[in-house]
Design an enzyme around this catalytic site. Structure first.
Site, PDB file in Angstrom:
ATOM      1  N   HIS A  14      51.607 -13.011  11.366  1.00  0.00           N
ATOM      2  CA  HIS A  14      52.644 -12.052  11.795  1.00  0.00           C
ATOM      3  C   HIS A  14      52.370 -11.676  13.244  1.00  0.00           C
ATOM      4  O   HIS A  14      51.648 -10.737  13.530  1.00  0.00           O
ATOM      5  CB  HIS A  14      52.598 -10.815  10.873  1.00  0.00           C
ATOM      6  CG  HIS A  14      53.694  -9.820  11.110  1.00  0.00           C
ATOM      7  ND1 HIS A  14      54.173  -9.004  10.118  1.00  0.00           N
ATOM      8  CD2 HIS A  14      54.404  -9.490  12.221  1.00  0.00           C
ATOM      9  CE1 HIS A  14      55.124  -8.210  10.603  1.00  0.00           C
ATOM     10  NE2 HIS A  14      55.272  -8.493  11.891  1.00  0.00           N
ATOM     11  N   HIS A  16      54.589 -11.597  16.985  1.00  0.00           N
ATOM     12  CA  HIS A  16      55.789 -11.816  17.793  1.00  0.00           C
ATOM     13  C   HIS A  16      55.335 -12.235  19.187  1.00  0.00           C
ATOM     14  O   HIS A  16      54.655 -11.465  19.865  1.00  0.00           O
ATOM     15  CB  HIS A  16      56.612 -10.532  17.878  1.00  0.00           C
ATOM     16  CG  HIS A  16      57.077 -10.043  16.549  1.00  0.00           C
ATOM     17  ND1 HIS A  16      58.294 -10.426  16.012  1.00  0.00           N
ATOM     18  CD2 HIS A  16      56.501  -9.220  15.632  1.00  0.00           C
ATOM     19  CE1 HIS A  16      58.434  -9.863  14.816  1.00  0.00           C
ATOM     20  NE2 HIS A  16      57.354  -9.125  14.564  1.00  0.00           N
ATOM     21  N   HIS A 194      60.919  -9.124   7.504  1.00  0.00           N
ATOM     22  CA  HIS A 194      60.321  -7.793   7.640  1.00  0.00           C
ATOM     23  C   HIS A 194      60.994  -6.882   6.622  1.00  0.00           C
ATOM     24  O   HIS A 194      62.231  -6.806   6.576  1.00  0.00           O
ATOM     25  CB  HIS A 194      60.581  -7.232   9.042  1.00  0.00           C
ATOM     26  CG  HIS A 194      59.734  -7.831  10.118  1.00  0.00           C
ATOM     27  ND1 HIS A 194      59.601  -9.193  10.287  1.00  0.00           N
ATOM     28  CD2 HIS A 194      58.986  -7.246  11.100  1.00  0.00           C
ATOM     29  CE1 HIS A 194      58.795  -9.418  11.326  1.00  0.00           C
ATOM     30  NE2 HIS A 194      58.414  -8.259  11.836  1.00  0.00           N
ATOM     31  N   GLU A 197      58.600  -1.552   6.061  1.00  0.00           N
ATOM     32  CA  GLU A 197      57.757  -1.017   7.133  1.00  0.00           C
ATOM     33  C   GLU A 197      58.093   0.472   7.277  1.00  0.00           C
ATOM     34  O   GLU A 197      57.299   1.336   6.966  1.00  0.00           O
ATOM     35  CB  GLU A 197      58.040  -1.774   8.436  1.00  0.00           C
ATOM     36  CG  GLU A 197      57.267  -1.254   9.641  1.00  0.00           C
ATOM     37  CD  GLU A 197      57.664  -1.946  10.945  1.00  0.00           C
ATOM     38  OE1 GLU A 197      56.976  -1.681  11.949  1.00  0.00           O
ATOM     39  OE2 GLU A 197      58.631  -2.726  10.975  1.00  0.00           O
ATOM     40  N   ASP A 275      50.881  -8.317  15.009  1.00  0.00           N
ATOM     41  CA  ASP A 275      52.274  -7.930  15.242  1.00  0.00           C
ATOM     42  C   ASP A 275      52.698  -8.087  16.710  1.00  0.00           C
ATOM     43  O   ASP A 275      53.146  -9.141  17.121  1.00  0.00           O
ATOM     44  CB  ASP A 275      52.507  -6.502  14.741  1.00  0.00           C
ATOM     45  CG  ASP A 275      53.981  -6.197  14.460  1.00  0.00           C
ATOM     46  OD1 ASP A 275      54.820  -7.101  14.617  1.00  0.00           O
ATOM     47  OD2 ASP A 275      54.295  -5.060  14.070  1.00  0.00           O
ATOM     48  N   ASP A 276      52.558  -7.022  17.495  1.00  0.00           N
ATOM     49  CA  ASP A 276      52.896  -7.030  18.931  1.00  0.00           C
ATOM     50  C   ASP A 276      51.677  -6.507  19.695  1.00  0.00           C
ATOM     51  O   ASP A 276      51.661  -5.363  20.163  1.00  0.00           O
ATOM     52  CB  ASP A 276      54.105  -6.135  19.199  1.00  0.00           C
ATOM     53  CG  ASP A 276      55.326  -6.604  18.433  1.00  0.00           C
ATOM     54  OD1 ASP A 276      56.005  -7.533  18.909  1.00  0.00           O
ATOM     55  OD2 ASP A 276      55.613  -6.052  17.349  1.00  0.00           O
TER      56      ASP A 276
END
Length: 331
Positions: A14, A16, A194, A197, A275-276
Site C-alpha cells: 500500500h 501511493h 480503500h 479508513e 501509504d504516502d
C-alpha cells in the site's frame, strides 16, 4: 526490535507513488517545470504537512502532484522511492498510481506509466527488487470518468496488475463504482479498494460484496463489527494497514490507540505499509518502529506482519516461497 525490523526483508502493498514526493524533489521539479507552488522553500512545504483529516491531506497531495510533468519526473519520483526500499530492505513493492490526477492536467497516461515502469525495471535490474503496478480510480470523480481511465489503461494492460479505489472516502462509497469494477474484472485485472479508513464498516462490506475485491486497503474500522471481523478472519482477506497515515490523518489520536495489535491477535491477515510516506513522516521501517515503541508487539508479531505481506502480495506462489525463505533466513 529495531534491528530485527531492519534485518527482515519486506513487501509493501500500500504505497501511493505520488505520496512519496519528498519536499526536496517537489521544489526541484517546480523550478525545472516552472510550476508555481505556494511555498517559498522546503521548510515551508514541511510545515504544511500538518493534517487534520484525509481531505486536508488530499488538498496538498494534489497540489504537490502538479509539479510532475514529464516521463523523467515520474521516473525520478519512482526511483527516489526505490532507494528508500533499498534502505528499508523492501524486496517487493506493489505501487499505486492515480492516472486521473495527471490526465486531468493534460499529462498523458503513457507519460505517467512509462516513467514509473522504467524506474521499476531498473530497480529489478540493479537491486533485484520486484514490483507490480496498481492503477487507482479517484472516488471523488464520477464512475464515467473511471470508465474512461479504464479504457485508456487497456493499452498498458501488461504493466498493470490490478485496479484500486482511493481519494476522499466519506460520501463516495464503493457502490458508486460497482460497474467499472465489474468491467475491470472482466478485463482480467485483480481488484483492491480503500475502505474502512474514515468511513464505517458498510464501505468494507460494499467493497467485498459489490466490488468483489481481493484486498482491503486500510480496513481499520472493521473492528467495529463482530460479524465482519469473523468474516475477515475466516476468509483471510488481507488488510493493508498504514499506521503512520492513520495517526497523521487523525483516524487514531496517537499510536497507543491504534488497533493493529487487536486485529492481529484476533487472527486477521494484517500487513504494515507506509501509504504516502513523504507526507506521513516515514517509510515502512519507521512505521514498524513506531508500532513497536507504542504497542506491546512481540518479535513473533513483527515476523507475522512481514510474512503476511508476502503471502498477500500478487506475486506467484514460487516467488512467495522464495521470499518467505529469505525472511526465515534473516530470522
Amino acid at each position: 526490535m529495531t534491528n530485527l525490523i531492519k534485518r527482515l526483508p519486506k513487501a509493501e502493498l500500500h504505497l501511493h507513488i505520488e505520496g512519496s514526493l519528498e519536499p526536496e524533489l517537489m521544489f526541484t521539479l517546480a523550478k525545472k517545470n516552472n510550476i508555481n507552488i505556494p511555498y517559498k522553500n522546503i521548510e515551508d512545504i514541511r510545515n504544511a504537512y500538518n493534517f487534520t483529516n484525509l481531505q486536508s491531506f488530499l488538498d496538498i497531495y494534489y497540489a504537490g502532484a502538479n509539479v510532475l510533468i514529464t516521463k523523467e519526473d515520474f521516473y525520478d519520483l519512482t526511483w527516489e522511492y526505490i532507494l528508500k526500499c533499498v534502505e528499508d530492505n523492501v524486496i517487493h513493492t506493489e505501487i499505486f498510481f492515480d492516472p486521473q490526477t495527471h490526465t486531468q492536467r493534460g499529462i498523458s497516461f503513457e507519460t505517467v506509466i512509462t516513467g514509473i515502469k522504467e524506474a521499476l525495471n531498473d530497480a529489478k535490474e540493479k537491486y533485484g527488487i520486484t514490483s507490480c503496478i496498481i492503477m487507482c480510480f479517484l472516488r471523488h470523480l464520477s464512475q464515467e470518468d473511471a470508465f474512461k481511465t479504464l479504457e485508456e489503461s487497456l493499452a498498458f494492460k501488461d504493466d498493470i496488475i490490478a485496479v484500486g479505489l482511493d481519494s476522499s472516502e466519506l460520501g463516495n462509497p464503493p457502490s458508486k463504482f460497482e460497474e467499472v469494477f465489474k468491467k475491470a474484472k472482466e478485463e482480467g485485472f485483480k481488484l483492491v479498494a480503500h475502505a474502512g479508513e474514515e468511513a464505517d464498516v458498510s464501505y468494507i462490506y460494499e467493497a467485498l460484496d459489490l466490488l468483489d475485491i481481493q484486498r482491503i486497503d486500510h480496513g481499520v474500522q472493521s473492528i467495529k463489527s463482530d460479524e465482519l471481523m469473523k468474516r475477515l478472519k475466516d476468509e483471510q482477506i488481507p488488510l493493508t494497514v498504514c499506521p503512520n497515515s492513520n495517526i497523521e490523518l487523525k483516524v487514531f489520536e496517537n499510536y497507543k490507540e491504534h488497533n493493529i495489535k487487536e486485529l492481529l491477535d484476533y487472527g486477521l491477515n494484517v500487513t504494515v505499509n507506509s501509504d504516502d510516506p513523504a507526507y506521513f513522516k516515514g517509510y515502512i521501517n519507521q512505521n514498524f518502529i513506531n508500532l513497536c515503541e507504542n504497542l506491546p508487539l512481540s518479535k513473533e508479531d513483527i515476523i507475522t506482519l512481514v510474512k503476511n505481506s508476502f503471502k498477500s502480495s500478487f506475486i506467484d506462489e514460487e516467488l512467495k516461497k522464495e521470499y518467505l525463505a529469505k525472511v526465515d533466513k534473516a530470522i
